[in-house]
Design an enzyme around this catalytic site. Sequence first.
Site, mmCIF file in Angstrom:
data_model
loop_
_atom_site.group_PDB
_atom_site.id
_atom_site.type_symbol
_atom_site.label_atom_id
_atom_site.label_comp_id
_atom_site.label_asym_id
_atom_site.label_seq_id
_atom_site.Cartn_x
_atom_site.Cartn_y
_atom_site.Cartn_z
ATOM 1 N N ASP A 110 0.834 -1.202 0.000
ATOM 2 C CA ASP A 110 0.000 0.000 0.000
ATOM 3 C C ASP A 110 0.872 1.257 0.000
ATOM 4 O OD1 ASP A 110 -1.807 2.020 0.408
ATOM 5 O OD2 ASP A 110 -2.497 1.327 2.375
ATOM 6 N N ALA A 139 -3.563 5.012 -8.814
ATOM 7 C CA ALA A 139 -5.002 5.014 -9.105
ATOM 8 C C ALA A 139 -5.643 4.000 -8.175
ATOM 9 C CB ALA A 139 -5.249 4.645 -10.562
ATOM 10 N N TYR A 234 -17.193 14.359 -14.697
ATOM 11 C CA TYR A 234 -15.758 14.203 -14.468
ATOM 12 C C TYR A 234 -15.147 15.487 -13.901
ATOM 13 C CZ TYR A 234 -11.171 12.152 -14.737
ATOM 14 O OH TYR A 234 -9.943 11.649 -14.385
#
Length: 396
Positions: A110, A139, A234
């Site tokens: 992570d 992402a 978006y």
Amino acid sequence: MIIEPRMRGFICLTSHPDGCEQNVKNQIEYIKSKGTIAGAKKVLVIGASTGFGLASRITSAFGSNAATIGVFFEKPAAEGKTASPGWYNSAAFEKEAHKAGLYAKSINGDAFSKEVKQQTLELIKKDLGQVDLVVYSLASPVRQHPETGVLHRSTLKPIGGVYSNKTVDFHSGKVSEISIQPCEGDDIENTVAVMGGEDWSMWIEALKAENLLAEGAMTVAYSYIGPSLTEAVYRKGTIGRAKDHLEATAFTIADSLKDINGKAFVSVNKALVTQASSAIPVIPLYISLLYKIMKEKGIHEGCIEQIQRLYSERLYNNDGIATDDKGRIRVDDWEMREDVQELVAKLWPEATTENLSEIGDLAGYRHDFYNLFGFEFDGVDYKAEANELVNVPSIV
């Protein structure tokens, strides 16, 4: 085992090790064909296993003979169960880099966590001393904050009202109307916490504090703007707020790097088929129309072509780094060309289930989607047994 694509909605549950390896080899060959780039020699890529991050690692290594460290969070294989495509991509990259005599090591974990940051710092200290380029290409839909422990989840929603428009199911080709409910509560704050610039800034602070950034080091993160057609969901939605934060962070980081003559930029890249973009309503239909137009005009690019152009014509050219009026590097310039966007706007209202395969490039969209998971590559025998148990050499 014989590996075939198994779909669940917008996700492919399997990936093909040989196809992923072919994908990496194809990208390497493209970079080698374009000649040497006078770029960085010691590169850290955060989010290095797929998409723009993988393309950045390949371009650094095979375009500039750089030593690379890649950080990612991928799932290794188990007996009878394939790894995630990013795992196979990274295994193939390391194999090819080592074959070419290039340093390449990877850290799987992570990237938001203190532990992975510390592990990366120790590896740089031990093996490279310093880095002169840091690419931030994470992402992730969730982030556990390393200080507060709070688990933040990003959302992709409009702000202020319901958004309705066309979309396409790229598997069936069915064009339909969709409505997305607006964000509520802490949706904006959570999305900014996951996808904004805070973690990028934390990485740079940690590297600088340990004197691991070379004199003149540069860092770049990736963003997207897109056309007015998609902006409600978006750029003017929750994700757009996160991108605003990311772009503002570039200036904060640039200020913090002045004493080492460092630079920080956000590069705005082109719309491409990714796992994330496939799940965003409206975007698959937009990309299908866009691809057809850009291919006909001879200006279509995938991830590797985009990043090669970013490195060779923007980051490492002799004329300085050109930016827009908001300080951003624009390699979405061909996508946003007036002639391209006029055609998309003209075709949008005409798009139906019946005609999309003619006026758009739905087949190209599907092909690129399957490529993400190592499927539909020339030169790979998908009927043959494949060994799913592939290791990333530097990860024991």
